[in-house]
Design an enzyme around this catalytic site. Structure first.
Site, short mmCIF file in Angstrom:
data_model
loop_
_atom_site.label_atom_id
_atom_site.label_comp_id
_atom_site.label_asym_id
_atom_site.label_seq_id
_atom_site.Cartn_x
_atom_site.Cartn_y
_atom_site.Cartn_z
N GLU A 124 0.82 -1.22 0.00
CA GLU A 124 0.00 0.00 0.00
C GLU A 124 0.85 1.26 0.00
OE1 GLU A 124 -0.70 -2.62 1.86
OE2 GLU A 124 -2.78 -3.18 1.46
N HIS A 179 -9.58 -4.49 11.04
CA HIS A 179 -10.23 -4.31 9.74
C HIS A 179 -11.48 -3.43 9.79
CE1 HIS A 179 -7.60 -7.49 8.47
NE2 HIS A 179 -8.16 -7.62 7.29
#
Ligand SMILES: Cc1ncc(C[n+]2csc(CCOP(=O)(O)OP(=O)(O)O)c2C)c(N)n1
Ligand SMILES: [Mg+2]
Lengths: 325, 366
Positions: free
Chosen positions: A60, A129
């Site tokens: 990322e 998450h």
């Protein structure tokens, strides 16, 4: 008007903007061959080819930073984060580079990047998450933050986001992807920074955004039916720029405010709203501003308990009745 | 990994499965007693049956969120963790059921965690991806790809700082090797000669992306850039995992040398139970692995050839593993959920130990 899902609405916005502007590219993990972890980008590879729909490794910081760099030369990257929760891996790229480069260059460099993906709890994926970083993102001048609640808003706002010359962070919701609604075909563009009154009412204003809009609407129905209370529901849609005028107009009508957000309470979007409302409409208020947030703890996994940690119609109803008492 | 084995290779694999593993004669394996070998086999079987049972529970909607199954990779965790001394430690990612059982966690608390129950190993707070058992030197269970690798490095730093002769094993997938944090950890480990073994469980895919589509170059060889030793092993062969891991663990424990080990393995199920697994690999490829390289089958053939196992014992071990998994599901089913009040417990040490609290001010908000 065609009825399509939130997922399809986003896909249509992507496809139309890819069609319209050759500088638009879509990059992210599993966006191409796998058709997207949540199938948002399904079919785009087949239609636009591997130059424009690009699978990245699980890097990322690297690929988001690449998007920021590419945007400097006029590419309009639409980067998918499989979950916004993974933004922390790319924090420096997002909040040092994308957010600051225009300022630090004295306005010489623009960064027309869009980063999009889901940011929500409620699917029992645990604390790592389930982040909802809209407040963290919006804390950085230079960026724009969008959280759509309906398929129509998702499409119209994403098209604006892609055409915007500033970095726009677009926060979707895995639970909303399957929700359906009427969405105009073709050129349907909703400007950033315009709130939407999703339900008119007279007794209290619920200011909210994202999936909490749906909970608030459900609670508003119960308030009307069971308690004869008329709630107005204002969907912010965009967190920054923030349409405070629509909020204040509603407050001037109802004189009571409940903020509902899927955020941890400390320094949340609602904190900023509450400050602004009391500062600019103190005399309009008949009661202190109330707020319903996610219970202040990391996201619990346990499915039935997570449902109680987050806003839900019953919790909104309870908070509204407390405000009306 | 995604290349299909040729017909001749296939035949050879099938044969080698039935013949003696070359790693069987390595010292660390030679010295295993008959019972040790049976225990290793039993451990793999218990993991397999636990996960199959958890899959059924997931399908029956007893479990929320993600469920990443380790089926096909059991020899990696079992082989590696069987080498653990009392000062050796484990970190892994979200595909953590195998490691948790291999370090000795009980299946009841693991199943209950999947069900989100208060009797779960993390009281229903972590779920499938976030198992922990510090009392067994098992430090999770981490949901963010690559995020656990600096932690394993840090534990190794602590071992060295405290002059403890032990090693940390930091497991990751073939996709995780492309995270920046992994590379930073490699450099730190080598620069400061920390006793950590970075274990890449290369199952060929990161979600729907094959290794060739995500990684430049050979995965373990990246260690060379950081001046670290590296090796590879066959993750379908438990003896080979033990032989190779033993060598690097010794170097870590005895000489404080870090290393990277790439274990060639394969997962049979989708990335998670939600993955329809129909876009990125051929069914035939999965079948091929199952037929010729299943780590439990391979080890079973091995132990039968050694005269350690026979049909009756295999059946007995299998039945016991199934019964254990079934009982775990019953335990989980019968257990209570946490309460809404539990949401704010386990956040701060001071909040959970109010009589010893030193700080002032509000800790929680609404
Ligand atoms: C930083 C981050 N990015 C993306 C994800 C989503 N994700 C979870 S697992 C995974 C694939 C990882 O593959 P690999 O490292 O090979 O491990 P395997 O699943 O094969 O065990 C991805 C992309 C994540 N959890 N964290
Ligand atoms: Mg993998």
């Amino acid at each position: 008007m065609p009825v399509i899902s939130y997922r399809e609405a986003i896909r249509h916005a992507l496809a139309e903007e890819l069609e319209r502007d050759a500088n638009v590219v879509v990059l992210g993990e599993e966006v191409a061959q796998f058709n997207g972890a949540y199938k948002v980008t399904e079919g785009l590879l087949a239609k636009f080819g591997p130059n424009r729909i690009v699978d990245t490794p699980i890097s990322e910081a690297g690929f988001i930073g690449m998007g920021v760099g590419a945007s400097m030369l006029g590419i309009r990257p639409v980067m998918e984060l499989m979950f916004w929760s993974f933004y922390s891996v790319a924090f420096d790229q997002i909040l040092n580079n994308a957010a600051n480069v225009r300022y630090m260059s004295g306005g010489l460099i623009n960064c027309p990047i869009v980063i999009r993906g889901p940011a929500n709890g409620g699917t029992n994926v645990g604390a790592t998450h389930s982040h909802t970083p809209e407040n963290v993102l919006a804390n950085h001048p230079g960026v724009k933050v969008v959280v759509p609640s309906t398929p129509s808003d998702a499409k119209g706002l994403l098209k604006s986001a892609i055409r915007d010359n500033d970095p726009v962070f677009f926060l979707e919701n895995t639970i909303l992807y399957g929700d359906k609604g009427e969405v105009p075909e073709g050129e349907h563009v909703i400007p950033l920074g315009v709130a939407d009154v999703k339900r008119a009412g007279t007794d209290l204003t619920i200011v909210t955004y994202g999936r909490s809009v749906l909970h608030s609407l459900a609670a508003a129905d119960l308030l009307q039916k069971e308690h004869d209370v008329s709630a107005e529901v204002v969907d912010l849609r965009t967190i920054r720029p923030l349409d405070i005028d629509t909020v204040l107009a509603s407050v001037a009508k109802t004189h009571r405010v409940l903020i509902v957000e899927e955020q941890k309470p400390f320094a949340s979007v609602g904190s900023q709203l509450a400050y602004m409302i009391q500062r600019e409409a103190f005399d309009e208020l008949d009661a202190p501003i109330h707020r319903l947030t996610t219970v202040d703890a990391p996201a619990i996994y346990s499915p039935p308990i997570e449902a109680e940690q987050l806003p839900n119609p019953q919790r909104v109803l309870k908070a509204a009745l407390e405000l009306m008492a | 990994m995604s290349k299909k084995p040729s017909a001749t290779a296939e035949k050879k694999d099938a044969e080698s499965a039935a013949s003696v593993s070359p790693a069987a004669n390595v010292g660390i394996n030679q010295k295993l007693t008959k019972d040790d070998r049976i225990d290793l086999f039993r451990m793999m079987m218990r993991i397999r049956r636990f996960e199959e049972r958890s899959l059924r529970a997931y399908q029956a909607k007893k479990i929320g969120g993600f469920l990443h199954l380790y089926i096909g990779q059991e020899a990696v965790a079992v082989g590696s963790c069987s080498l653990m001394g009392k000062n050796d430690h484990v970190f892994t990612a979200y595909r953590d059921h195998g490691h948790a059982i291999a370090v000795g966690m009980g299946v009841n608390e693991l199943m209950a965690e999947l069900y989100g129950k208060a009797t779960g190993c993390s009281k229903g707070k972590g779920g499938s991806m976030h198992y922990f058992a510090p009392d067994r030197n098992f430090w999770g269970g981490h949901g963010i790809v690559g995020g656990q690798i600096p932690l394993g490095t840090g534990l190794a730093y602590a071992l060295k700082y405290k002059n403890i002769k032990g090693a940390a094993m930091a497991f990751m997938g073939d996709g995780a090797v492309n995270q920046g944090a992994v590379h930073e950890a490699y450099n730190l480990a080598s620069l400061w000669q920390l006793p950590v073994v970075f274990v890449i469980e290369n199952n060929g895919y990161s979600m729907g992306t094959s290794q060739e589509r995500s990684s430049a170059g050979e995965l373990a060889k990246r260690a060379e850039g950081y001046n670290m030793a590296w090796g590879t092993c066959d993750g379908h062969d438990l003896y080979d995992v033990r032989a190779v891991m033993d060598k690097f663990l010794r170097a870590a424990r005895e000489e404080s040398k870090p290393s990277v080990v790439e274990v060639r393995t394969y997962r049979y199920r989708g990335h998670s139970v939600a993955d329809p697994d129909n876009t990125y690999r051929a069914k035939a490829e999965i079948e091929e692995y199952r037929r010729t390289k299943d780590p439990i089958q391979v080890f079973q053939h091995q132990l039968v050839a050694e005269g350690v196992l026979d049909e009756a014992l295999i059946e007995k071990i299998d039945q016991a593993a199934r019964a254990e998994a079934e009982a775990a599901a019953e335990f989980a089913e019968a257990s209570p959920y946490p309460t809404v009040d539990d949401i704010q417990k386990d956040v701060y040490w001071e909040a959970d130990n109010p009589s010893e609290r030193k700080s002032k001010g509000r800790l929680f908000f609404d």
